[in-house]
Design a protein around this motif. Structure first.
Motif, PDB file in Angstrom:
ATOM      1  N   VAL A 195       0.727  -1.111  -0.137  1.00 50.58           N
ATOM      2  CA  VAL A 195       0.063   0.103   0.083  1.00 50.58           C
ATOM      3  C   VAL A 195       0.946   1.178   0.096  1.00 50.58           C
ATOM      4  CG1 VAL A 195      -1.804   1.094   1.335  1.00 50.58           C
ATOM      5  CG2 VAL A 195      -1.786  -1.191   1.042  1.00 50.58           C
ATOM      6  N   GLN A 196       0.543   2.196  -0.925  1.00 49.78           N
ATOM      7  CA  GLN A 196       1.412   3.485  -1.231  1.00 49.78           C
ATOM      8  C   GLN A 196       1.600   4.420   0.072  1.00 49.78           C
ATOM      9  OE1 GLN A 196       0.161   5.164  -4.562  1.00 49.78           O
ATOM     10  NE2 GLN A 196       1.452   3.777  -5.940  1.00 49.78           N
ATOM     11  N   ALA A 197       0.444   4.096   0.899  1.00 48.91           N
ATOM     12  CA  ALA A 197       0.452   5.065   2.076  1.00 48.91           C
ATOM     13  C   ALA A 197       1.450   4.598   3.162  1.00 48.91           C
ATOM     14  CB  ALA A 197      -0.934   5.114   2.518  1.00 48.91           C
ATOM     15  N   LEU A 198       1.617   3.126   3.072  1.00 47.62           N
ATOM     16  CA  LEU A 198       2.476   2.880   4.281  1.00 47.62           C
ATOM     17  C   LEU A 198       4.113   3.113   3.994  1.00 47.62           C
ATOM     18  CD1 LEU A 198       0.935  -0.537   4.881  1.00 47.62           C
ATOM     19  CD2 LEU A 198       0.479   1.706   6.216  1.00 47.62           C
ATOM     20  N   ARG A 199       4.802   3.698   4.821  1.00 50.05           N
ATOM     21  CA  ARG A 199       6.087   3.958   4.807  1.00 50.05           C
ATOM     22  C   ARG A 199       6.974   2.998   5.359  1.00 50.05           C
ATOM     23  NH1 ARG A 199       8.178   9.549   7.114  1.00 50.05           N
ATOM     24  NH2 ARG A 199       8.144   8.363   8.928  1.00 50.05           N
ATOM     25  N   ARG A 200       6.388   2.437   6.567  1.00 51.25           N
ATOM     26  CA  ARG A 200       7.245   1.328   7.082  1.00 51.25           C
ATOM     27  C   ARG A 200       6.220   0.204   7.987  1.00 51.25           C
ATOM     28  NH1 ARG A 200      11.926   1.937  11.607  1.00 51.25           N
ATOM     29  NH2 ARG A 200      12.053  -0.183  12.070  1.00 51.25           N
ATOM     30  N   THR A 201       6.431  -1.021   8.160  1.00 51.60           N
ATOM     31  CA  THR A 201       5.712  -1.626   8.921  1.00 51.60           C
ATOM     32  C   THR A 201       6.729  -2.688   9.538  1.00 51.60           C
ATOM     33  OG1 THR A 201       5.229  -3.279   7.255  1.00 51.60           O
ATOM     34  CG2 THR A 201       3.514  -1.754   7.719  1.00 51.60           C
ATOM     35  N   ASP A 202       6.536  -3.006  10.960  1.00 49.81           N
ATOM     36  CA  ASP A 202       7.522  -3.665  11.605  1.00 49.81           C
ATOM     37  C   ASP A 202       6.745  -4.613  12.632  1.00 49.81           C
ATOM     38  OD1 ASP A 202       9.736  -4.954  12.460  1.00 49.81           O
ATOM     39  OD2 ASP A 202      10.833  -3.207  12.820  1.00 49.81           O
ATOM     40  N   GLY A 203       7.425  -5.567  13.245  1.00 51.14           N
ATOM     41  CA  GLY A 203       6.817  -6.371  14.329  1.00 51.14           C
ATOM     42  C   GLY A 203       7.186  -7.886  14.093  1.00 51.14           C
ATOM     43  N   ALA A 204       6.496  -8.706  14.953  1.00 47.71           N
ATOM     44  CA  ALA A 204       6.533 -10.021  15.068  1.00 47.71           C
ATOM     45  C   ALA A 204       5.159 -10.617  14.987  1.00 47.71           C
ATOM     46  CB  ALA A 204       7.332 -10.533  16.248  1.00 47.71           C
ATOM     47  N   ALA A 205       4.976 -11.694  14.149  1.00 49.74           N
ATOM     48  CA  ALA A 205       3.733 -12.295  14.295  1.00 49.74           C
ATOM     49  C   ALA A 205       3.603 -14.000  14.735  1.00 49.74           C
ATOM     50  CB  ALA A 205       3.075 -12.160  12.893  1.00 49.74           C
ATOM     51  N   SER A 206       2.792 -14.401  15.353  1.00 43.84           N
ATOM     52  CA  SER A 206       2.925 -15.970  15.905  1.00 43.84           C
ATOM     53  C   SER A 206       1.668 -16.373  15.550  1.00 43.84           C
ATOM     54  CB  SER A 206       3.552 -16.190  17.044  1.00 43.84           C
ATOM     55  OG  SER A 206       2.672 -15.426  18.084  1.00 43.84           O
ATOM     56  N   GLY A 207       1.382 -17.696  15.194  1.00 42.72           N
ATOM     57  CA  GLY A 207      -0.118 -18.207  15.271  1.00 42.72           C
ATOM     58  C   GLY A 207      -0.100 -19.160  14.012  1.00 42.72           C
ATOM     59  N   ALA A 208      -1.301 -19.405  13.397  1.00 39.15           N
ATOM     60  CA  ALA A 208      -1.484 -20.515  12.213  1.00 39.15           C
ATOM     61  C   ALA A 208      -2.457 -19.923  11.466  1.00 39.15           C
ATOM     62  CB  ALA A 208      -2.016 -21.610  13.022  1.00 39.15           C
ATOM     63  N   LEU A 209      -2.342 -20.142  10.059  1.00 39.16           N
ATOM     64  CA  LEU A 209      -3.229 -19.620   9.005  1.00 39.16           C
ATOM     65  C   LEU A 209      -3.235 -20.607   8.145  1.00 39.16           C
ATOM     66  CD1 LEU A 209      -2.243 -15.915   8.296  1.00 39.16           C
ATOM     67  CD2 LEU A 209      -4.050 -16.741   9.565  1.00 39.16           C
ATOM     68  N   ARG A 210      -4.650 -21.064   7.576  1.00 41.42           N
ATOM     69  CA  ARG A 210      -4.909 -21.845   6.491  1.00 41.42           C
ATOM     70  C   ARG A 210      -5.133 -20.833   5.367  1.00 41.42           C
ATOM     71  NH1 ARG A 210      -9.635 -24.096   4.915  1.00 41.42           N
ATOM     72  NH2 ARG A 210     -10.609 -23.314   6.711  1.00 41.42           N
ATOM     73  N   ILE A 211      -4.639 -21.248   4.203  1.00 44.99           N
ATOM     74  CA  ILE A 211      -4.814 -20.526   2.848  1.00 44.99           C
ATOM     75  C   ILE A 211      -5.535 -21.303   2.004  1.00 44.99           C
ATOM     76  CG2 ILE A 211      -3.681 -19.312   1.098  1.00 44.99           C
ATOM     77  CD1 ILE A 211      -1.200 -18.867   2.925  1.00 44.99           C
ATOM     78  N   SER A 212      -6.524 -20.833   1.230  1.00 42.51           N
ATOM     79  CA  SER A 212      -7.377 -21.312   0.287  1.00 42.51           C
ATOM     80  C   SER A 212      -7.723 -20.569  -0.749  1.00 42.51           C
ATOM     81  CB  SER A 212      -8.712 -22.002   0.889  1.00 42.51           C
ATOM     82  OG  SER A 212      -9.419 -20.995   1.388  1.00 42.51           O
ATOM     83  N   GLY A 213      -8.479 -21.166  -1.834  1.00 45.04           N
ATOM     84  CA  GLY A 213      -8.783 -20.372  -2.891  1.00 45.04           C
ATOM     85  C   GLY A 213      -7.665 -20.111  -3.906  1.00 45.04           C
ATOM     86  N   SER A 214      -7.989 -19.083  -4.768  1.00 49.29           N
ATOM     87  CA  SER A 214      -6.908 -18.836  -5.787  1.00 49.29           C
ATOM     88  C   SER A 214      -5.912 -17.730  -5.323  1.00 49.29           C
ATOM     89  CB  SER A 214      -7.806 -18.328  -7.181  1.00 49.29           C
ATOM     90  OG  SER A 214      -7.966 -16.817  -6.668  1.00 49.29           O
ATOM     91  N   ILE A 215      -4.739 -17.826  -6.339  1.00 47.92           N
ATOM     92  CA  ILE A 215      -3.677 -16.896  -6.057  1.00 47.92           C
ATOM     93  C   ILE A 215      -4.097 -15.414  -6.291  1.00 47.92           C
ATOM     94  CG2 ILE A 215      -1.344 -16.150  -7.094  1.00 47.92           C
ATOM     95  CD1 ILE A 215      -0.758 -18.986  -7.882  1.00 47.92           C
ATOM     96  N   ASP A 216      -4.892 -15.416  -7.017  1.00 45.84           N
ATOM     97  CA  ASP A 216      -5.336 -14.027  -7.195  1.00 45.84           C
ATOM     98  C   ASP A 216      -6.503 -13.433  -6.185  1.00 45.84           C
ATOM     99  OD1 ASP A 216      -4.242 -13.646  -9.568  1.00 45.84           O
ATOM    100  OD2 ASP A 216      -5.839 -14.526 -10.612  1.00 45.84           O
ATOM    101  N   GLU A 217      -7.093 -14.394  -5.579  1.00 48.53           N
ATOM    102  CA  GLU A 217      -8.057 -14.001  -4.494  1.00 48.53           C
ATOM    103  C   GLU A 217      -7.904 -15.196  -3.438  1.00 48.53           C
ATOM    104  OE1 GLU A 217     -11.947 -13.821  -6.130  1.00 48.53           O
ATOM    105  OE2 GLU A 217     -11.563 -11.799  -7.158  1.00 48.53           O
ATOM    106  N   PRO A 218      -6.758 -15.251  -2.649  1.00 52.43           N
ATOM    107  CA  PRO A 218      -6.540 -16.151  -1.377  1.00 52.43           C
ATOM    108  C   PRO A 218      -7.440 -15.805  -0.415  1.00 52.43           C
ATOM    109  CG  PRO A 218      -4.692 -14.668  -1.495  1.00 52.43           C
ATOM    110  CD  PRO A 218      -5.618 -14.048  -2.521  1.00 52.43           C
ATOM    111  N   GLU A 219      -7.872 -16.817   0.414  1.00 56.71           N
ATOM    112  CA  GLU A 219      -8.814 -16.518   1.767  1.00 56.71           C
ATOM    113  C   GLU A 219      -7.923 -17.405   2.870  1.00 56.71           C
ATOM    114  OE1 GLU A 219     -12.488 -18.246   1.240  1.00 56.71           O
ATOM    115  OE2 GLU A 219     -13.133 -17.043  -0.140  1.00 56.71           O
ATOM    116  N   LEU A 220      -7.937 -16.399   3.852  1.00 59.66           N
ATOM    117  CA  LEU A 220      -7.227 -16.852   5.056  1.00 59.66           C
ATOM    118  C   LEU A 220      -8.056 -17.190   6.299  1.00 59.66           C
ATOM    119  CD1 LEU A 220      -4.540 -13.846   5.049  1.00 59.66           C
ATOM    120  CD2 LEU A 220      -4.237 -16.353   3.869  1.00 59.66           C
ATOM    121  N   HIS A 221      -7.868 -18.224   6.846  1.00 62.08           N
ATOM    122  CA  HIS A 221      -8.384 -18.495   8.021  1.00 62.08           C
ATOM    123  C   HIS A 221      -7.459 -18.961   9.318  1.00 62.08           C
ATOM    124  CE1 HIS A 221     -12.251 -19.193   5.812  1.00 62.08           C
ATOM    125  NE2 HIS A 221     -11.562 -19.391   4.764  1.00 62.08           N
TER     126      HIS A 221
END
Length: 386
Positions: free
Chosen positions: A1-27
């Motif tokens: 996103v052009q408005a964002l200049r910088r993001t940082d941090g740590a993430a933990s957890g579990a995600l399942r990805i489904s759907g197409s590459i163009d429109e992925p869905e996360l659970h």
């Protein structure tokens, strides 16, 4: 996103990805820790981000979101719809004493209760902002005034302007109140103000409607200081860049109690002087604006007074919010009274200490030539009332 200049941090957890590459869905769920988000423009970064994120297809729910704005806690809750471009926001932002803007001439802190909706590219921001711990500095540049031959636009007054997207495109409907008076200072003024405004329009062209109240304003003029205990700036819906003024100031000059009233639009106000004992408006204007007693101004002395006035204003301009130079601590008052021999009184003070005898107290070193033409020295303890 052009408005964002910088993001940082740590993430933990579990995600399942489904759907197409163009429109992925996360659970699934993610936990963010020690995050940082910087947006282009004048907005301070969000730091110390902690949040629980729940993903359901192309929708993200923010649970127990906290962060810091200028070392002050803020809370974020709501959802982001990633299924459209640009993403759609439905967020609530709350905070206490959050830092909204910081520059050399502005420190803006406030309590927040805001809803942020619509798209990330052009969000709608609505709710309430209560100003506290806010300081502004406004210097008058005489050189720029003299050199400028073009008007600054209709009314010439714009409270702020956010130049960078997405905030420049943001649509506002925000009530701006003051929890604590705003400290306003400059090379020619010092005082406090309170607001009861509704800010609408966009971030680039905000449209204020409502009132700004001036409290105990001291304004330096060539003839002395003018104290404004009554002051109102009214922003009208149909003409937000040219507000209505209602100001009333008082001063003691050459033995006259002088009152100055200012009424009308900022672009063309009506200024009226009255006094006791009575003098004509024109005589009073000359006395206030040149520092010369009534009955025929000495042009050479008037020119010297104006030169000192303009020079002092230039030397004391350009300081920051927390600067407290020698010129800021020195005050000279000439001509409050006139001696029997026709000599104007002179009083000079140097502020040597603050808060010595309690909050808002000042210790002053005083030197004066009084109405009897005697020279006096001493100390003065002054309490500054709101």
């Amino acid at each position: 996103v052009q408005a964002l200049r910088r993001t940082d941090g740590a993430a933990s957890g579990a995600l399942r990805i489904s759907g197409s590459i163009d429109e992925p869905e996360l659970h699934g769920r993610l936990t963010l820790a020690d995050g940082e988000l910087r947006i282009r423009g004048q907005v301070p970064p969000l730091t110390a981000i902690q949040a629980e994120l729940a993903f359901d297809g192309r929708r993200v729910q923010i649970e127990r979101g906290t962060a810091e704005l200028g070392a002050a806690p803020v809370g974020v809750a709501g959802s982001i719809d990633l299924g459209v471009d640009p993403p759609v926001l439905d967020l609530r932002l709350t905070g206490e004493n959050a830092l909204l803007a910081r520059s050399r001439n502005l420190r803006l802190r406030a309590d927040l209760d805001l809803a942020v909706t619509d798209t990330l590219a052009a969000p709608t921001i609505a709710g309430t902002v209560r100003l506290r711990n806010t300081r502004m500095r406004v210097d008058v540049d005489f050189v720029e005034i003299v050199q400028s031959s073009e008007p600054s636009g209709p009314g010439g007054l714009q409270l702020f302007s956010l130049r960078d997207p997405p905030l420049s495109n943001a649509r506002f409907d925000v009530r701006v109140l003051t929890e604590e008076p705003v400290d306003l200072r400059g090379n020619l003024m010092r005082g406090e103000l309170r607001t009861d405004l509704r800010v609408q329009g966009t971030g680039e062209v905000p449209l204020p409607v409502g009132s700004v109240f001036l409290d105990a304003f001291l304004v330096s003029l060539p003839g002395g200081r003018m104290r404004f205990d009554v002051g109102l700036v009214e922003f009208q819906r149909g003409n937000p860049f040219d507000p209505e003024l209602v100001l009333r100031g008082e001063s003691k000059l050459f033995g006259y109690d002088v009152t100055m009233t200012v009424q009308g639009e900022l672009s063309a106000p009506e200024v009226v002087f009255t006094s006791s004992p009575k003098l004509e408006n024109a005589e009073l204007a000359v006395m206030v604006l040149t520092g010369q007693p009534p009955g025929g101004a000495n042009m050479q002395e008037a020119g010297a007074n104006l030169a000192v006035y303009f020079g002092r204003s230039l030397l004391s301009s350009g300081g920051g919010l927390d600067d407290d130079s020698l010129l800021d601590r020195v005050d000279v008052q000439v001509g409050r009274e006139v001696s029997a021999g026709g000599t104007p009184t002179t009083e000079a003070t140097l502020r040597v200490a603050d808060d010595l005898a309690g909050p808002r107290s000042q210790l002053l070193l005083l030197g004066e030539q009084d109405v009897y033409e005697d020279i006096n020295m001493g100390l003065r303890l002054r309490f500054v009332l709101r």
